[in-house]
Every structure is written in structure tokens, then in C-alpha cells.
Enzyme design. Structure first.
Site, PDB file in Angstrom:
ATOM      1  N   ASP A  38       0.881  -1.160   0.000  1.00 23.77           N
ATOM      2  CA  ASP A  38       0.000   0.000   0.000  1.00 23.77           C
ATOM      3  C   ASP A  38       0.928   1.222   0.000  1.00 23.77           C
ATOM      4  OD1 ASP A  38      -2.145   1.855   0.892  1.00 23.77           O
ATOM      5  OD2 ASP A  38      -1.070   1.744   2.798  1.00 23.77           O
ATOM      6  N   ILE A  52     -20.115  22.214  -1.755  1.00 20.97           N
ATOM      7  CA  ILE A  52     -18.671  22.119  -1.992  1.00 20.97           C
ATOM      8  C   ILE A  52     -18.310  20.649  -2.188  1.00 20.97           C
ATOM      9  CG2 ILE A  52     -16.375  22.666  -1.072  1.00 20.97           C
ATOM     10  CD1 ILE A  52     -18.252  25.127  -1.518  1.00 20.97           C
ATOM     11  N   HIS A  66      -9.999  11.254   6.731  1.00 27.43           N
ATOM     12  CA  HIS A  66      -8.963  10.898   5.754  1.00 27.43           C
ATOM     13  C   HIS A  66      -7.694  11.727   6.007  1.00 27.43           C
ATOM     14  CE1 HIS A  66      -7.166  10.019   1.841  1.00 27.43           C
ATOM     15  NE2 HIS A  66      -8.027   9.027   1.751  1.00 27.43           N
ATOM     16  N   ASP A  95      -1.611  -0.717   6.058  1.00 29.15           N
ATOM     17  CA  ASP A  95      -1.904  -0.120   7.369  1.00 29.15           C
ATOM     18  C   ASP A  95      -3.349   0.311   7.552  1.00 29.15           C
ATOM     19  OD1 ASP A  95      -1.725   2.003   5.476  1.00 29.15           O
ATOM     20  OD2 ASP A  95      -1.586   3.390   7.156  1.00 29.15           O
ATOM     21  N   GLY A 151     -13.636  11.131  -2.812  1.00 23.52           N
ATOM     22  CA  GLY A 151     -13.713  12.469  -2.227  1.00 23.52           C
ATOM     23  C   GLY A 151     -14.871  12.636  -1.266  1.00 23.52           C
ATOM     24  N   GLY A 193     -13.090   6.476  -1.713  1.00 20.33           N
ATOM     25  CA  GLY A 193     -11.956   6.430  -2.632  1.00 20.33           C
ATOM     26  C   GLY A 193     -11.956   7.531  -3.677  1.00 20.33           C
ATOM     27  N   GLY A 219     -12.311  16.392  -4.227  1.00 17.32           N
ATOM     28  CA  GLY A 219     -11.885  15.040  -4.538  1.00 17.32           C
ATOM     29  C   GLY A 219     -11.012  14.951  -5.771  1.00 17.32           C
ATOM     30  N   GLU A 259     -13.753  19.287   4.951  1.00 18.50           N
ATOM     31  CA  GLU A 259     -12.818  18.233   5.374  1.00 18.50           C
ATOM     32  C   GLU A 259     -12.782  18.029   6.895  1.00 18.50           C
ATOM     33  OE1 GLU A 259     -11.855  16.133   3.382  1.00 18.50           O
ATOM     34  OE2 GLU A 259     -10.746  16.887   1.640  1.00 18.50           O
TER      35      GLU A 259
HETATM   36  P1  ADP Z   1      -5.242   5.888  -0.446  1.00 23.90           P
HETATM   37  O1  ADP Z   1      -5.483   5.307   0.928  1.00 23.90           O
HETATM   38  O2  ADP Z   1      -4.430   4.975  -1.309  1.00 23.90           O
HETATM   39  O3  ADP Z   1      -4.737   7.294  -0.423  1.00 23.90           O
HETATM   40  P2  ADP Z   1      -8.109   6.333  -0.754  1.00 23.90           P
HETATM   41  O4  ADP Z   1      -8.963   5.272  -1.340  1.00 23.90           O
HETATM   42  O5  ADP Z   1      -8.257   6.640   0.679  1.00 23.90           O
HETATM   43  O6  ADP Z   1      -6.631   5.955  -1.181  1.00 23.90           O
HETATM   44  O7  ADP Z   1      -8.357   7.694  -1.549  1.00 23.90           O
HETATM   45  C1  ADP Z   1      -8.198   7.734  -2.953  1.00 23.90           C
HETATM   46  C2  ADP Z   1      -8.336   9.140  -3.467  1.00 23.90           C
HETATM   47  O8  ADP Z   1      -9.655   9.636  -3.196  1.00 23.90           O
HETATM   48  C3  ADP Z   1      -7.409  10.131  -2.807  1.00 23.90           C
HETATM   49  O9  ADP Z   1      -6.139  10.126  -3.416  1.00 23.90           O
HETATM   50  C4  ADP Z   1      -8.168  11.433  -3.063  1.00 23.90           C
HETATM   51  O10 ADP Z   1      -7.931  11.880  -4.356  1.00 23.90           O
HETATM   52  C5  ADP Z   1      -9.613  11.020  -2.929  1.00 23.90           C
HETATM   53  N1  ADP Z   1     -10.128  11.259  -1.566  1.00 23.90           N
HETATM   54  C6  ADP Z   1     -10.506  10.337  -0.653  1.00 23.90           C
HETATM   55  N2  ADP Z   1     -10.932  10.911   0.487  1.00 23.90           N
HETATM   56  C7  ADP Z   1     -10.783  12.244   0.320  1.00 23.90           C
HETATM   57  C8  ADP Z   1     -11.034  13.410   1.138  1.00 23.90           C
HETATM   58  N3  ADP Z   1     -11.503  13.330   2.378  1.00 23.90           N
HETATM   59  N4  ADP Z   1     -10.755  14.622   0.602  1.00 23.90           N
HETATM   60  C9  ADP Z   1     -10.273  14.732  -0.642  1.00 23.90           C
HETATM   61  N5  ADP Z   1     -10.015  13.694  -1.454  1.00 23.90           N
HETATM   62  C10 ADP Z   1     -10.276  12.472  -0.995  1.00 23.90           C
HETATM   63 MG    MG Z   2      -2.357   3.238   3.769  1.00 22.64          MG
END
Ligand code: ADP
Ligand code: MG
Length: 292
Positions: free
Chosen positions: A38, A116, A76, A237, A106, A104, A119, A71
Site C-alpha cells: 500500500d 462544496i 482521511h 496499514d 472524495g 476512494g 476530490g 474536510e
Molecule cells: P489511499 O489510501 O491509497 O490514499 P483512498 O482510497 O483513501 O486511497 O483515496 C483515494 C483518493 O480519493 C485520494 O487520493 C483522493 O484523491 C480522494 N479522496 C478520498 N478521500 C478524500 C477526502 N476526504 N478529501 C479529498 N479527497 C479524498
Molecule cells: Mg495506507
């Protein structure tokens, strides 16, 4: 290997900060052909920071205010970076309504009466929000630097992008090099976009990158490798990583990771050091009598 050798091996692992939950994991580790990592929180420290703010038709503070107000509702790591930056700049975070997550991709919420959306490109495409060329150029620049650019829209019109960068762990590059020397195929998997993932992979010497993977699809990718005949270790993780850790032949969890990842892994790297994945494999070879 004899039960005694396995017990000794598990004990030796514990001394090294490599928690091996069962003898089987130790026995199989020696047979691994592929190791999948990862990206965020595994290869990188998982403490991303905002590096650039690129507003369109607004200013830095307003863009950051809108983004942080949404946010604030998200756990995240990217969200935490945005909120932290807003607080550093003494920007007032507004209340928001109707918060929602696109797994995954946004998040969205209503702030000051405006919807708003924050992502990645996929989310903006899904929602038919146009990304002007000027913004595309900025995005490419950020991504080629290995940064993750999150797009921000207000009422379906782009307000800008925020670039966020994560730091590699100190030993990542060396560990990858050594794993490759051992003859293992090394793969990086991430939900992040292809350009950013590619830039980070290049920095650490990984040639095989699976990017833009939705959280629920990581384990499918592991399965695909297994069906192609690979014996696969997955190192991760996050909450998202738990199914992939369970699916892999040997699941290796980062000690500082989420509880569910630690429960799903058969081996836990207590020191959060990727180099210990390598030490675990070497320990396995020793226990199984492959090296003297
Ligand atoms: P990883 O754990 O590999 O970073 P995620 O599946 O958590 O992947 O997120 C993939 C993508 O989705 C991020 O790179 C981002 O572009 C978008 N994303 C996810 N959650 C958020 C968030 N809270 N705010 C903005 N972008 C987000
Ligand atoms: Mg990770």
C-alpha cells in the site's frame, strides 16, 4: 521445519519487533514471489502536508476555508492536512451541512449555502464538473512531483486545487532495493491517481504500479496476482487494506496502522519499518533451512 525451529523463529521475530502470529506465516514467507505495498502510511509516513494552493476565480484563503469546512468532517489523512493548514493560517472554519463521502474519490458538504465538492478527477468526471486546461496543467505539475492534488468545486464550478505531499519513510527505498535483489516482484497499490503514484514509485524504484484502485478492490488485485501463480505478501496499514491483508498468502500489517489492519495481518511490523518485512522473509528462510 520442526515445531521447535518455528517456535525459535517466532521468538527471534519478537526480539526484532516482528510479531508473527502463527507458524504457517513463517513457513510460507520463504515461498513468496510477490510483495504488494500500500502507498500511504506504508511506503510513506502517512502524515501528508499541504504544499501548494491554486485557486481559480477566488483566493487562497477562501479556497482553503471552503475546503477545510468540508474536510473537518472527514478522517482521511488528506482531510487532516487541509484542516491543519487552515488552522495554521488562522482561517475560520465554517459549519457545514449534509456531509457525504464518495469512497476512494472524495467528499462533499454544504458550506455557506454552496455545495462544496472535494476530490479527485474521477469524482469530478462522475459529476460532470469541467476542469479547465489551466487547472489540468497545474494538476499535472503537482502530480509529477509526487503530490496528490485535490480538486475543489463550489456549486459544480471549479474553485481550484490543493496539493498535498507525503514524505517517504527513511528506509523505504533501501528496503525495496533489497527485496528486488532477493528476486521478489515488488508492486505498489493505491487509491491515488496514476501520475502521483507513478512519481512516488519512481522515487523508490518500484516498476509495478496499480493506481486508482477503489478501497473495496484492493483484495481483488491480490487475488488476480495469486491466480497468475504468484505467492503474495500484502503490506498495509489502513482500514481499506484489511481485506487484501486477509486475501494475501501472508498479510503484513504496519504496527501503527488501524486496529482492523493489525487484526487482519499475520505478521505485524512493530517498528513500522518496511525493512522488517525483509527481515521477516530472511527469518523464514533460515527457519525453513534455506540459508545456514
Ligand atoms: P489511499 O489510501 O491509497 O490514499 P483512498 O482510497 O483513501 O486511497 O483515496 C483515494 C483518493 O480519493 C485520494 O487520493 C483522493 O484523491 C480522494 N479522496 C478520498 N478521500 C478524500 C477526502 N476526504 N478529501 C479529498 N479527497 C479524498
Ligand atoms: Mg495506507
Amino acid at each position: 521445519a520442526s515445531p521447535t525451529a518455528i517456535t525459535v523463529g517466532i521468538g527471534r521475530g519478537a526480539e526484532l519487533g516482528i510479531l508473527i502470529k502463527n507458524g504457517e506465516a513463517l513457513e510460507i514467507s520463504e515461498k513468496l514471489t510477490t510483495i504488494v505495498f500500500d502507498k500511504t502510511g506504508t511506503l510513506t509516513k502517512g502524515k501528508p502536508e499541504v504544499t501548494d494552493i491554486a485557486p481559480i476565480g477566488t483566493d487562497n484563503r477562501e479556497l482553503l476555508k471552503l475546503a477545510a469546512s468540508v474536510e473537518k468532517n472527514s478522517q482521511h489523512p488528506l482531510a487532516e492536512a487541509v484542516v491543519k493548514k487552515a488552522l495554521e493560517k488562522n482561517i475560520e472554519i465554517e459549519t457545514s451541512q449534509n456531509f457525504n463521502t464518495f469512497g476512494g474519490k472524495g467528499v462533499k458538504a454544504v458550506v455557506e449555502g454552496k455545495e462544496i465538492i472535494i476530490g479527485n478527477r474521477t469524482l469530478f468526471k462522475d459529476r460532470n464538473i469541467t476542469i479547465p486546461n489551466e487547472a489540468e496543467e497545474k494538476l499535472s505539475k503537482f502530480e509529477n512531483e509526487g503530490k496528490t492534488a485535490v480538486l475543489v468545486a463550489a456549486d459544480n464550478s471549479l474553485s481550484g486545487a490543493i496539493a498535498i505531499a507525503d514524505t517517504l519513510k527513511e528506509t523505504t527505498k533501501d528496503a525495496i532495493g533489497k527485496l528486488k535483489e532477493m528476486g521478489l516482484k515488488v508492486v505498489m497499490i493505491t487509491g491515488d491517481n496514476k501520475q502521483t503514484a507513478g512519481a512516488i514509485a519512481k522515487q523508490v524504484g518500484i516498476e509495478n504500479v496499480i493506481a486508482e484502485v477503489l478501497p473495496q478492490d484492493k483484495s481483488e488485485e491480490v487475488k488476480r496476482l495469486q491466480e497468475a501463480g504468484e505467492v503474495v505478501a500484502f503490506v498495509g496499514d489502513g482500514i481499506n487494506d484489511a481485506p487484501a491483508l486477509a486475501q494475501s498468502d501472508v498479510g503484513i500489517a504496519i504496527g501503527s496502522g488501524t486496529d482492523i489492519a493489525i487484526e487482519s495481518g499475520e505478521i505485524v511490523l512493530i517498528k513500522n519499518d518496511i525493512m522488517d518485512a525483509l527481515a521477516g522473509i530472511q527469518l523464514s528462510k533460515k527457519v525453513m533451512g534455506r540459508i545456514k
